[in-house]
Design an enzyme around this catalytic site. Structure first.
Site: not given
Ligand SMILES: NC(=O)c1ccc[n+]([C@@H]2O[C@H](COP(=O)([O-])OP(=O)(O)OC[C@H]3O[C@@H](n4cnc5c(N)ncnc54)[C@H](O)[C@@H]3O)[C@@H](O)[C@H]2O)c1
Length: 253
Positions: A120, A176, A204
């Site tokens: 992000a 993150n 940010h």
């Molecule tokens: N690096 C970045 O800048 C950045 C930006 C946005 C999101 N993210 C991260 O990306 C990830 C996904 O984001 P999102 O918005 O799609 O989240 P979300 O909650 O919409 O989807 C996550 C999915 O993963 C599944 N899940 C979670 N833990 C699990 C596990 N241990 N085993 C199997 N399935 C599992 C959940 O059931 C859900 O369907 C999050 O951890 C979020 O913090 C990172």
């Protein structure tokens, strides 16, 4: 074409499935079976898995994690041992230094790669100069609407000031970006988290100063058109990383 196994069928998993360019998603898995069922509609030709052990045995080269910090901690080592490279979006998992070292050593010994997308924010590529040249200042100021923190405050409020490691303990869903900065520069990051009812975009601001000079990078994120709770940049970033994986010409530090 690079073959991908998608771990996580939520917001970002769904965006990757809808906008896949230059990759083939062969398999997908989520701990929530309803999410797997929904994904079937988007990925008709890929194999749906309700069980990690079956998923990881499937034929693909790269596991793309878009699930949770817990998923990286839980499945990261097994994925590498099963011969997959790892692209991890839940970079907060790497704030755990012991885990990070273990995973890096394992990947090195197996000839596998772990990739972390810029996510992000902008500016991670040249921030890596922190690995070879001193930085006097590395500050991240993140500002979000109070609702993003589950708050209702009417005033601009400083919620947190301190290290990325301490931030993850207090605000695990907002680290993150801080952890990605720290990993890129291989230096501690001074983090400020602000709640501001006047902002409509997750913002940010990064301030970096060192032997190279000085820079300020301001990223103002809009939500994804597909999903208002996800920064579009994070989804675009991972799609772009995947698209470039097998290109011979690599741009950026
Ligand atoms: N690096 C970045 O800048 C950045 C930006 C946005 C999101 N993210 C991260 O990306 C990830 C996904 O984001 P999102 O918005 O799609 O989240 P979300 O909650 O919409 O989807 C996550 C999915 O993963 C599944 N899940 C979670 N833990 C699990 C596990 N241990 N085993 C199997 N399935 C599992 C959940 O059931 C859900 O369907 C999050 O951890 C979020 O913090 C990172």
């Amino acid at each position: 074409m690079v073959r991908i196994g998608l771990l996580g069928c939520g917001n970002i998993g769904g965006i990757i499935a809808r906008h896949k360019i230059g990759i083939e998603i062969t398999s997908f898995f989520d701990a929530a079976s309803a999410k797997v069922d929904t994904m079937k509609g988007l990925l008709e030709h890929a194999r749906a898995h309700y069980d990690f052990d079956n998923f990881i045995r499937d034929e693909f080269e790269i596991l793309v994690e878009a699930a949770s910090v817990g998923a990286v901690l839980q499945y990261g080592e097994t994925a590498l041992q099963r011969g997959k490279d790892l692209v991890a979006l839940s970079v907060g998992a790497f704030a755990d230094r012991g885990f990070r070292n273990r995973l890096e050593v394992l990947a090195g010994s197996l000839g596998r790669k772990i990739r972390i997308p810029s996510g992000a924010l902008f500016g991670l590529d040249n921030l890596k100069i922190g690995q070879v040249s001193a930085l006097d200042r590395l500050v991240l100021r993140t500002t979000k609407h109070p609702a993003a923190f589950g708050l209702q405050t009417q005033e601009r409020t400083l919620l947190f000031e301190g290290s990325a490691e301490e931030c993850i303990r207090q605000y695990p869903r907002n680290v993150n970006v801080a952890v990605a900065l720290s990993l890129a520069a291989e230096r501690p990051v001074a983090v400020q988290l602000w709640a501001d009812p006047a902002v409509t975009r997750n913002t940010h601001e990064i301030h970096i100063a060192g032997a190279f000079g000085e820079t300020t990078i301001l990223t103002q994120n809009l939500p994804s058109p597909d999903n208002p709770s996800t920064s579009y940049l994070a989804a675009l970033s991972i799609i772009t990383l995947l698209k470039n994986l097998d290109r011979p010409l690599v741009v950026g530090t």
